[in-house]
Structure formats: C-alpha cells, structure tokens
Write an enzyme that holds these catalytic residues in place. Structure first.
Site, PDB file in Angstrom:
ATOM      1  N   TRP A  54       0.806  -1.080   0.213  1.00 29.38           N
ATOM      2  CA  TRP A  54      -0.058   0.019   0.050  1.00 29.38           C
ATOM      3  C   TRP A  54       0.941   1.191  -0.117  1.00 29.38           C
ATOM      4  O   TRP A  54       0.578   2.161  -0.588  1.00 29.38           O
ATOM      5  CB  TRP A  54      -1.105  -0.159   1.297  1.00 29.38           C
ATOM      6  CG  TRP A  54      -2.023  -0.970   1.009  1.00 29.38           C
ATOM      7  CD1 TRP A  54      -2.005  -2.075   1.999  1.00 29.38           C
ATOM      8  CD2 TRP A  54      -2.709  -1.383  -0.063  1.00 29.38           C
ATOM      9  NE1 TRP A  54      -3.216  -3.089   1.385  1.00 29.38           N
ATOM     10  CE2 TRP A  54      -3.617  -2.466   0.301  1.00 29.38           C
ATOM     11  CE3 TRP A  54      -3.162  -0.833  -1.192  1.00 29.38           C
ATOM     12  CZ2 TRP A  54      -4.420  -3.212  -0.386  1.00 29.38           C
ATOM     13  CZ3 TRP A  54      -4.107  -1.360  -2.055  1.00 29.38           C
ATOM     14  CH2 TRP A  54      -4.912  -2.392  -1.908  1.00 29.38           C
ATOM     15  N   ASP A 112      -1.816   6.457   6.077  1.00 30.15           N
ATOM     16  CA  ASP A 112      -3.024   5.782   5.654  1.00 30.15           C
ATOM     17  C   ASP A 112      -3.332   4.760   6.774  1.00 30.15           C
ATOM     18  O   ASP A 112      -2.453   4.012   7.270  1.00 30.15           O
ATOM     19  CB  ASP A 112      -2.522   4.813   4.502  1.00 30.15           C
ATOM     20  CG  ASP A 112      -3.489   3.694   3.978  1.00 30.15           C
ATOM     21  OD1 ASP A 112      -4.549   3.891   4.363  1.00 30.15           O
ATOM     22  OD2 ASP A 112      -3.152   3.188   2.949  1.00 30.15           O
ATOM     23  N   LYS A 168     -12.454  -1.725   6.190  1.00 26.76           N
ATOM     24  CA  LYS A 168     -11.580  -2.686   7.272  1.00 26.76           C
ATOM     25  C   LYS A 168     -12.361  -2.711   8.756  1.00 26.76           C
ATOM     26  O   LYS A 168     -12.458  -3.692   9.211  1.00 26.76           O
ATOM     27  CB  LYS A 168     -10.292  -2.360   7.346  1.00 26.76           C
ATOM     28  CG  LYS A 168      -9.703  -2.293   5.915  1.00 26.76           C
ATOM     29  CD  LYS A 168      -9.436  -3.297   5.043  1.00 26.76           C
ATOM     30  CE  LYS A 168      -9.194  -3.213   3.527  1.00 26.76           C
ATOM     31  NZ  LYS A 168      -7.991  -2.318   3.244  1.00 26.76           N
TER      32      LYS A 168
HETATM   33  C1  LIG Z   1      -7.410  -1.826   1.780  1.00 29.48           C
HETATM   34  C2  LIG Z   1      -6.403  -0.734   1.813  1.00 29.48           C
HETATM   35  C3  LIG Z   1      -6.172  -0.063   0.884  1.00 29.48           C
HETATM   36  C4  LIG Z   1      -6.998   0.185  -0.412  1.00 29.48           C
HETATM   37  O1  LIG Z   1      -8.178   0.513  -0.305  1.00 29.48           O
HETATM   38  P1  LIG Z   1      -9.314   0.613  -1.362  1.00 29.48           P
HETATM   39  O2  LIG Z   1     -10.437   1.224  -0.655  1.00 29.48           O
HETATM   40  O3  LIG Z   1      -9.613  -0.945  -1.710  1.00 29.48           O
HETATM   41  O4  LIG Z   1      -8.699   1.515  -2.373  1.00 29.48           O
HETATM   42  C5  LIG Z   1      -5.270   0.966   1.127  1.00 29.48           C
HETATM   43  N1  LIG Z   1      -4.472   0.819   2.195  1.00 29.48           N
HETATM   44  C6  LIG Z   1      -4.544   0.069   3.124  1.00 29.48           C
HETATM   45  C7  LIG Z   1      -3.667   0.174   4.185  1.00 29.48           C
HETATM   46  C8  LIG Z   1      -5.409  -0.797   3.124  1.00 29.48           C
HETATM   47  O5  LIG Z   1      -5.610  -1.738   3.924  1.00 29.48           O
END
Ligand SMILES: *Cc1c(COP(=O)(O)O)cnc(C)c1O
Length: 372
Positions: free
Chosen positions: A102, A171, A195
């Site tokens: 990511w 993030d 998540k």
């Molecule tokens: C799942 C995830 C993403 C991507 O998210 P999307 O909503 O599918 O674009 C980005 N960063 C992290 C840490 C993630 O777990």
C-alpha cells in the site's frame, strides 16, 4: 441461520448488533416509510445521519477543531492521488516510507502526478516483515507519508517519525479506531471504511485546515472531486455521498462508543491479538511472519512449518489449501493468505470477538496435530 467467524481482510465483519439494527430499519427508517437507501441525501431524515457520523468521528478520535472531517468515495486508492494533488504542491517533493504494497502504490501514484518521491526507508530487505526505524525527517518535503498498519504484511508502527514542521500523512485504513491515535501529530489521515468502520464505499479523510489548498492551487489538472476543498466546503455533500454506507458507519461508531471508544477497542484488540500471537509463538507448526515489535493487532499472517518461503511450493500450497478448506468447513472463513506473503492471514478487526479468535486457535491446534 448460522453466522461464521469471518477473518476477511476487507470488506470484513461488522458488529452483529449493527447488522441487526440495519435489518430492523431496512424498510422503514425512523417512521419515514423509506429505507435510508432510498431517501434524498438532502432530506430532513438524512441530514442528521451524516452530521451525527461526522460528530462521532470527531468525538471518538478526539479530532481537534482545526481539522476537517470528510467522507469521500474512491477508496483508499483514490487517496493515494488526492494526497499528492493537494499536498505535493509547493516543492513537489515528498518522502515515503516503504513498508509494503500500500505504501508503494501510494508512492507510485505521487510519482505519476509529477511529485518527486524520496523513499527514505524501506523494509524490502526482509520482505516487509518489519517497520523500519526513522527517528527524524528533515528536508524540503511537502509531506512525509507512512502506512500505519500494513494490512498485507501484518505490520504496524509502534512509534511515529519526528517530522518537525513537515506534515505527516498516514494511511490508517486497516487500523482506524482500533486504538487511540493522536490526530494532532498528523497533517492528514485517511481510511477506507471497509476494514474497521463500515461496508465498502466511503473513505474517511481528516485533514488539517491549513493544508487544504484552494482547488486551483492543487496540482494542475486536479479534478474538482479530487480537491479536498470541494468536500470540506460542502460538508461531504458536494455530490451524492454514499448515503447508506455512511449510515452504517454511524452505527458502527456508536457501537465503538458503547464498547469503550478507541481505548476500549485497543484493550479488546490486544487481548485477541495476544491470544493468537502467543499461540503462534509457542507452536512448532506455525509461525507469524511479522517481526516482534512491528506486529499488527489487526492482521496476522502466518505460515506452517512446510513453508520454505518459496512461492508456489507444491507441498506448501497443498497444506495451505487444506487448512483453508477445513477451516471454512468449521465456520472460520476467509483465512487464505495474501499471495505476496503466502500461508494464511487472520484479520481480527474491531468487530471480531475473542470467541472467534479462540475458535480459530482451537482449530489450528487440531489441524497441527493432524498434519504434523
Ligand atoms: C485496503 C487498503 C487500501 C486500499 O483500499 P481501497 O479502498 O480498496 O482502495 C489502502 N491502504 C490500506 C492500508 C488498506 O488496507
């Protein structure tokens, strides 16, 4: 009806109480005779829903007054671009700490938009199994970017780099509200909701006001929808927001509050993660892939003793497939590991119960005994 224990990395399990409430309100929300799915986002019935969701984010995360809280579409992946387009505008230069997929994707997106990316640290040398230590960051960077919890690698920062006056961007997709976070240490935080917060479809962004540029000052060509200002000035209602997802998000936030807020979640999550890691560390059949000191409370990848760390090793594939198949039969689902790490991965987000983790460990013991 029987519910399974769902260890999916995302979209992932939601609190059962929340699902029940949603079900009860499905056909008639609050005497309106409509589902929240069907009503105008500008209606008297809907407005309090989005306002409450924002207020709850502010309350549970202790968001300081000088930060905007926004609900945006496009997932975490769209934030990779938005961060660069909105923050990478002065020196067009940013520092990224590379801790896995990511963070790499985020850096690639910034590069694509013309921002010079310095990868100031990386844990690539050991397959991203740890978080590199970066004490202090200096330089003419517009921002420093980290991925606080690495969903695929199962790692998590146990410290924050000191970036001085350079805004720290994180993030927090897979750890939002799983633990207390000091928002004031960051310039920008974002989290895809699927998540830990809600079904897929909405991304939470928390941005310090002075970092939000006028749309015309974003990188050239930035679409209206990708300027934070567009969302900040319109209470996340510039266009139709993902209404129903935000409604569920609000309910999840109230569930978190009822269960002790961010502190309560940390206690709950530590208890679950400790239970699983303690078993993994004591087992000679399984091993956790993330190094101690960098381990995620949310995502726990693990391998069996048959793993040689070689992708597509036939013996390993056979045992992993068997594990996943038998676990599914036992009501423990979505345990297949990410292809980059192999093995299995148990995602144990806020909504996963300790009972679920105990059931998993019981299954793991039995499987180890039968396949030793
Ligand atoms: C799942 C995830 C993403 C991507 O998210 P999307 O909503 O599918 O674009 C980005 N960063 C992290 C840490 C993630 O777990």
């Amino acid at each position: 009806m029987s519910r399974v224990y769902n260890f999916s990395a995302g979209p992932s399990c939601l609190p059962e109480e929340v699902l029940n409430e949603c079900a009860a309100e499905m056909l008639d929300y609050n005497g309106t005779g409509q589902s929240v799915m069907e009503m105008s986002h500008r209606s008297k019935a809907y407005e309090p829903i989005i306002q409450d969701a924002e207020a709850m984010v502010r309350k549970l995360m202790n968001v300081p007054e000088n930060y905007k809280v926004m609900f945006i579409q496009g997932g975490g992946s769209t934030q990779f671009a938005m961060v660069a387009e909105n923050l990478g505008i002065k020196n067009k230069k940013a520092a990224y700490i590379e801790t896995g997929v990511w963070a790499k994707k985020a850096a690639a997106e910034a590069k694509k938009l013309g921002v010079a990316v310095d990868v100031i640290a990386s844990s690539k040398d050991k397959g991203y199994s740890y978080i590199p230590r970066v004490e202090k960051v200096t330089g003419d960077y517009d921002y420093v970017y980290i991925c606080l919890n690495n969903t695929i690698m199962g790692t998590h920062y146990e410290y924050l780099p000191d970036t001085g006056n350079i805004p720290l961007v994180a993030d927090i997709s897979s750890c939002v509200l799983s633990e207390p976070i000091d928002v004031s240490k960051f310039g920008l935080l974002f989290a895809g909701a699927q998540k830990n917060l809600a079904p897929a479809g909405v991304t939470l962004a928390i941005v310090r006001e002075d970092l939000i540029p006028e749309p015309e000052n974003c990188l050239p060509g930035t679409p209206t929808m990708l300027a934070y200002k567009t969302h900040a000035d319109n209470g996340s209602m510039y266009n139709t927001p993902p209404c129903y997802t935000i409604y569920v998000l609000g309910k999840v936030l109230h569930w978190i509050e009822k269960n002790g807020g961010a502190e309560g979640m940390l206690k709950r999550n530590k208890e679950k993660a400790d239970y699983l890691y303690n078993y993994l560390d004591s087992s000679d059949f399984y091993r956790a892939t993330a190094e101690k000191g960098s381990r995620s409370l949310m995502n726990v990848p693990f391998l069996t003793k048959y793993s040689k760390g070689v992708a597509d090793d036939p013996k390993e594939k056979e045992i992993n497939d068997k594990f996943v198949k038998e676990a599914t039969k036992a009501g423990l689902v979505n345990l297949k590991g990410h292809r980059l790490v192999g093995g299995m991965r148990a995602s144990i987000y806020n909504a996963m119960t300790l009972d679920g983790v105990k059931a998993l460990v019981e299954f793991m013991k039995k499987f180890a005994e039968e396949n030793k």
